[in-house]
Design a protein around this motif. Structure first.
Motif, PDB file in Angstrom:
ATOM      1  N   GLU A  91       0.843  -1.192   0.000  1.00 31.84           N
ATOM      2  CA  GLU A  91       0.000   0.000   0.000  1.00 31.84           C
ATOM      3  C   GLU A  91       0.885   1.251   0.000  1.00 31.84           C
ATOM      4  N   GLU A  92       0.384   2.356   0.537  1.00 31.58           N
ATOM      5  CA  GLU A  92       1.129   3.615   0.480  1.00 31.58           C
ATOM      6  C   GLU A  92       2.437   3.529   1.268  1.00 31.58           C
ATOM      7  N   SER A  93       3.453   4.255   0.797  1.00 35.18           N
ATOM      8  CA  SER A  93       4.799   4.148   1.377  1.00 35.18           C
ATOM      9  C   SER A  93       4.831   4.510   2.853  1.00 35.18           C
TER      10      SER A  93
ATOM     11  N   ARG B  59       1.492  13.859  -1.821  1.00 34.66           N
ATOM     12  CA  ARG B  59       1.786  13.937  -0.378  1.00 34.66           C
ATOM     13  C   ARG B  59       3.210  14.417  -0.139  1.00 34.66           C
TER      14      ARG B  59
ATOM     15  N   TYR C 221      -0.165   3.779  -6.545  1.00 33.32           N
ATOM     16  CA  TYR C 221      -0.545   4.984  -5.792  1.00 33.32           C
ATOM     17  C   TYR C 221       0.307   6.193  -6.191  1.00 33.32           C
TER      18      TYR C 221
ATOM     19  N   LYS D 242      -0.960   9.926  -5.676  1.00 31.90           N
ATOM     20  CA  LYS D 242      -1.120  10.141  -4.231  1.00 31.90           C
ATOM     21  C   LYS D 242       0.239  10.325  -3.550  1.00 31.90           C
ATOM     22  N   GLU D 243       1.196   9.470  -3.932  1.00 33.30           N
ATOM     23  CA  GLU D 243       2.543   9.516  -3.331  1.00 33.30           C
ATOM     24  C   GLU D 243       3.221  10.859  -3.635  1.00 33.30           C
TER      25      GLU D 243
END
Length: 387
Positions: free
Chosen positions: A182-184, A253, A246, A249-250
């Motif tokens: 999933e997200e980092s 952010r 992602y 999104k990455e």
């Protein structure tokens, strides 16, 4: 004819009307403003409880998802296996739940799928998301090295117990288990847990598979370090290797919070990174690879490496994977050649699976050439059938 250009094999399971629907959908997806508007309208309609589920079900849902329940998916799964030698991975694609009851339900779902998989040759893997079993913010807090409250410590023990329960069952039933990435900013905690599970359950062979998102420029170093640890402790590594899901999104952010983006600077670097991971895994013993890719060059590379290292096409340590509803030209042509191929088949209630479907649509618009490739192949097959 190049292997992946055989549209007769690629689309042999699709009726003429399914072929037309696929063509219509990919034409829509190719249009970026349309995807944005469609996403906004769909989200609004679902939030307002407007009666749109039937429409979603008959178009985008039925193309990219196997059904609402596991049983729903079975006719499609058995058809792909019987007629195309393509396996399936049942993917319960409900995201973003926060309650303990939802996490316990998700565990029961995965337990059921592992038992399903044990009985069915067509379903060789089970899969789950870390955030299916615990809160996103909890993974994030642990990954950032922050002190947990006493309640959170107890909560984390419950999360770990869920992971161990499904991994032990997978080990006992001999069903490999994929853990999605999933997200980092939550992934470090999930990686550490996956490593602990590999050490416990991968003594004889790879049962637990973690996932590497190769659009992250730090993943190659991580893989090499993991290999050293596994080598010293004497366990096998199972790894699903993907490019990643992602990206927008990455980057957003990282920019917003003022830290360097974890994402490779461009598509070319991501492709290089992906291929380097595949090469590294094929060169080193005690590793099993599930190559999740819609990229033809990467697929050819893995085929060439298998030849080079005398790995049989049907060796269970090497799998190719694509998403249901996409890249049939890769899946079905590889399977016809005798390789292990599995489609990720998402399922779940229409309303709950929408975030997954929206991400698929956005991903298709952002990956250059992906949608036009699908359209060209569908068009070729339509013309072939006319003749």
């Amino acid at each position: 004819m190049k292997l992946f250009e055989n549209t007769k094999v690629a689309f042999k399971l699709k009726s003429d009307s399914e072929l037309e629907r696929a063509y219509f959908l990919f034409r829509l997806i190719q249009n970026q403003p349309m995807v944005r508007i469609g996403t906004a309208v769909t989200n609004f309609a679902l939030k307002a409880h407007l009666p749109v589920e039937g429409l979603i079900r008959s178009t985008v849902f039925d193309h990219f998802c196997g059904g609402v329940t596991e049983e729903d998916c079975l006719p499609n799964i058995e058809k792909m296996y019987a007629k195309g030698h393509v396996h399936s991975v049942l993917d319960y694609s409900v995201e973003g739940k926060e309650e303990e009851a939802s996490f316990d339900d998700a565990v029961e779902k995965i337990v059921k799928i592992i038992q399903f998989s044990e009985e069915k040759d067509s379903i060789p893997f089970a899969v789950f998301k870390p955030t299916g079993f615990g809160r996103f913010a909890l993974y994030q807090k642990i990954g950032e090295g922050k002190e947990l409250t006493n309640d959170e410590k107890v909560e984390w023990e419950r999360v770990k117990a869920r992971f161990h329960r499904v991994c032990k069952l997978a080990h006992d039933k001999d069903v490999p288990l994929l853990i999605d990435a999933e997200e980092s900013w939550m992934q470090d905690a999930a990686d550490d847990l996956a490593e602990e599970l590999m050490e416990t359950y991968n003594k004889e062979k790879a049962i637990v598979f973690n996932t590497l998102q190769m659009y992250r420029h730090d993943r190659m170093d991580y893989l090499k370090e993991l290999y050293q640890r596994a080598y010293q402790k004497g366990y096998h590594i199972g790894m699903k290797v993907v490019r990643g899901a992602y990206m927008e999104k990455e980057r957003a952010r990282a920019q917003e919070m003022g830290y360097p983006s974890p994402i490779c600077k461009d598509k070319f670097t991501t492709d290089q990174n992906y291929d380097e991971a595949v090469q590294y895994m094929m060169e080193h013993k005690n590793m099993a690879i599930f190559a999740g890719t819609h990229n033809e060059q990467s697929s050819y590379l893995l085929m060439d490496l298998a030849k080079q290292y005398s790995i049989e096409k049907d060796d269970k340590r090497m799998w190719f994977g694509q998403l249901y509803g996409m890249s049939d030209h890769i899946s079905f042509n590889l399977a016809k050649e005798g390789y292990n191929v599995a489609k990720y088949v998402p399922f779940g209630p229409v309303r709950d699976v929408m975030p997954y479907l929206i991400r698929r649509a956005e991903e298709n618009t952002s990956v250059e050439g992906q949608t036009s490739r699908e359209l060209n192949l569908l068009k070729t097959e339509k013309e072939r059938r006319k003749l």
